[in-house]
Enzyme design. Structure first.
Site, mmCIF file in Angstrom:
data_model
loop_
_atom_site.group_PDB
_atom_site.id
_atom_site.type_symbol
_atom_site.label_atom_id
_atom_site.label_comp_id
_atom_site.label_asym_id
_atom_site.label_seq_id
_atom_site.Cartn_x
_atom_site.Cartn_y
_atom_site.Cartn_z
ATOM 1 N NE ARG A 132 -3.549 0.057 2.622
ATOM 2 C CZ ARG A 132 -3.963 -0.575 3.727
ATOM 3 N NH1 ARG A 132 -3.497 -0.216 4.911
ATOM 4 N NH2 ARG A 132 -4.810 -1.571 3.639
ATOM 5 N NE ARG A 246 -8.041 -1.985 15.555
ATOM 6 C CZ ARG A 246 -8.150 -2.343 14.288
ATOM 7 N NH1 ARG A 246 -7.316 -1.851 13.397
ATOM 8 N NH2 ARG A 246 -9.103 -3.171 13.901
ATOM 9 C CE LYS A 247 -9.031 1.244 9.967
ATOM 10 N NZ LYS A 247 -9.400 0.622 8.678
ATOM 11 N N GLY A 504 -16.138 -7.152 1.956
ATOM 12 C CA GLY A 504 -16.104 -8.596 2.160
ATOM 13 C C GLY A 504 -16.238 -9.055 3.579
ATOM 14 C CB CYS A 509 -11.859 -2.179 3.422
ATOM 15 S SG CYS A 509 -10.792 -2.762 4.764
ATOM 16 N N GLY A 510 -14.846 -1.358 2.303
ATOM 17 C CA GLY A 510 -15.672 -0.849 1.206
ATOM 18 C C GLY A 510 -16.665 0.215 1.627
#
Length: 588
Positions: A132, A246-247, A504, A509-510
């Site tokens: 990424r 975390r992110k 998914g 993430c979508g």
């Protein structure tokens, strides 16, 4: 002024009578009393949980009880050493057999390499990695695009690239022995993958039309560039902010359209004036996770543009110092905000500002609330007279090496050698002379694959990686999203675009919660009782000035048996679609 400050030229400001206040989500604080001022508050809770040791930030021993496995991996070995002390070179020279013999090196390839933007696809592509990139504001060059194409081409059918929902590239098929050379190649073309995964700050998002939009509020590119430079210390590594709980996501808003999706970022800069000074009101805490999704809330703070980095640093340090590190589903920044209260969290940010001062939010928000979000696909005039940008639809964001080379060629031939990646997984070619538009539109890539005017239902289609490559995904997404959409399109006629997002797994993430219709992968049973791939269907997400998250409409719909019927019903009942059969009858 802090040494981290930078001078920006304020944009030309609209008449204040035309500016309307927008609060995307949450309410203003009801009390300005921080919790630590209240009787019974345990002030030991505000003791920082991390400390600096030998240039890296580590969790103190006293706070290591009940921590999650990822925190233990970070304690066992500092991930950033793989980059800053060149540990990746040694790892790249080891065989996978050698790596698998040791928990330490196995954790290196499965977890710590994510600090370098490398994700081992152990479940579906053992020995191969997704890489990424960091691409602030989604701006990239033809040279960068060609380099990435050259990387994935060598991996044949295993190599491809995706445009992500954070204006970014992800390339696939990478093998570990190639990583040192790939990292050098990235640096040569001005790219980095550093700090793009795990407990780090993700790609800074801005307006995809920055600098070319006739209606933009401010050009976000200088701000997102500055954020990226701070986050990675100019691609050298910034270990002061690489051990977050975390992110963490950040965006700078520059458009009335809110292309930047501020309501789902941990920190969002909302343009606003304050007594004639240009700056930003701040939203904090937006995020998605399997157990909870939350919209960002106002911090009741305004900063001048020069303090873009100091306040980012202060927010990050408050989160780094005080965030919990137990259950990973409860470690995003909003959980800390909930615990301290918005005013308590704000006071911790103030403590970490250079002068320990932070102005209250301005009422002079520059984002117009009554604004219809514009479609950027197709041909649109730029603010520069005689030039236009062309928005291309990239079905579910998937591109191959030849596609990337062709995009680079088109950017050079018709534009300025620049491409823009969008949050909807599409690509924009800016700076095209109006006299060249027709020639560009006749190019085979635009006529056959990346159309400027796709079918209405395809326009807003977004899909995460799915289980083709991602080990966390429960279902296949990209090919299925296209297949379902095409089948639905054969059954209904639409007069407007509908945004449909696929993810998914519950990590989202979508971003299914912001879609008109969202599909979150799950396993379910079909009409015969057989366990099959399915989707929880979401409805009613919105983006723009009236943004909010959608809700579950129907759970556990089998993908192959029932999903098309469910989508057709939703489109007819909620979005004005007409079935083809009915349309044919009305024409008789």
């Amino acid at each position: 002024m802090s040494s981290l400050s930078v001078k920006f030229l304020a944009p030309s400001l609209p008449n204040s009578r035309n500016s309307k206040t927008i609060v995307l989500s949450g309410t203003a604080p009801q009390s300005v009393v921080p919790p630590q001022a209240e009787a019974g508050f345990d002030n030991s809770r505000l003791e920082p949980r991390v400390e600096e040791r030998d240039g890296y930030w580590v969790l103190k021993e006293k706070f290591r009880g009940g921590i999650n496995p990822s925190e233990k991996v970070k304690i066992e070995k500092e991930p950033m050493k793989l980059f800053m002390e060149n540990g990746v070179e040694e790892l790249a020279n080891m065989s996978l057999e050698e790596i698998e013999k040791s928990k330490l090196t196995k954790d290196d390839i499965d977890t710590r390499l994510k600090w370098l933007g490398l994700f081992h696809r152990r479940k579906h592509q053992y020995g191969r990695f997704m890489m990424r990139l960091k691409l602030p504001n989604g701006v990239t060059t033809s040279a960068q695009t060609r380099y990435l194409a050259s990387v994935i081409r060598q991996y044949g059918k295993e190599g491809c690239a995706d445009v992500t929902t954070r204006q970014n590239w992800q390339i696939r098929g990478v093998v570990l022995p190639d990583v040192p050379e790939i990292l050098k190649g990235l640096a040569e073309v001005g790219l980095t993958s550093l700090q793009s995964g795990m407990d780090n700050v993700r790609n800074p998002v801005g307006n995809s039309l920055a600098g070319i939009d006739p209606h933009e509020i401010v050009d976000t590119r200088p701000y997102t560039d500055l954020l990226s430079q701070y986050i990675t210390a100019n691609s050298l590594g910034n270990p002061a902010i690489t051990n977050l709980p975390r992110k963490w996501n950040v965006c700078v808003v520059g458009s009335h359209d809110l292309y930047e999706h501020p309501h789902i970022n941990d920190l969002a800069y909302m343009p606003a004036t304050n007594n004639g000074r240009f700056g930003f009101n701040l939203l904090v805490g937006g995020f998605f996770s399997p157990k909870r999704c939350a919209e960002a809330v106002p911090l009741d703070a305004w900063v001048p543009a020069d303090d873009l980095i100091p306040v980012c640093k202060a927010v990050l340090e408050a989160y780094r110092d005080l965030g919990t590190r137990g259950n990973r589903q409860k470690t995003r920044m909003m959980w800390l905000i909930d615990e301290l209260g918005i005013e308590g969290f704000r006071s911790e940010v103030v403590k970490r500002m250079p002068q320990q001062e932070l102005e209250r939010a301005s009422s002079q928000d520059l984002v117009l609330k009554q604004w219809e979000r514009r479609d950027y696909l197709g041909v649109h005039p730029q603010k520069q007279e005689g030039y236009s940008f062309v928005g291309l639809h990239v079905p579910v964001g998937r591109v191959q090496a030849d596609d990337m080379d062709e995009l680079a060629r088109l950017a050079d031939k018709y534009g300025s050698g620049e491409l823009r990646l969008t949050l909807e997984q599409n690509i924009i070619i800016p700076n095209v002379e109006d006299s060249n538009i027709e020639s560009l539109l006749r190019e085979p890539l635009l006529k056959e694959k990346f159309q400027p005017a796709p079918p209405l239902l395809m326009k807003g289609l977004v899909a995460c990686t799915g289980n083709q490559f991602c080990g966390q995904a429960i279902i296949e997404t990209k090919a299925r999203a296209v297949k379902v959409t095409e089948e639905v399109g054969r059954r209904v006629s639409m007069t407007r675009a509908v945004r449909m997002h696929w993810t998914g797994c519950p990590n989202s993430c979508g971003q299914v919660q912001v879609a008109d219709i969202g599909f979150m992968g799950c396993m379910t049973r079909d009409r015969n009782g057989k366990i099959v791939e399915g989707a929880d269907v979401f409805l009613g997400g919105r983006i723009g000035s009236d943004s909010h998250l959608g809700d579950v409409y129907k759970k556990g719909v089998p993908c192959d048996d029932e999903l098309v019927n469910v989508v057709v019903d939703i489109l007819v009942n909620y979005f004005g679609a007409v079935t083809r059969e009915r349309e044919d009858e009305e024409e008789l």
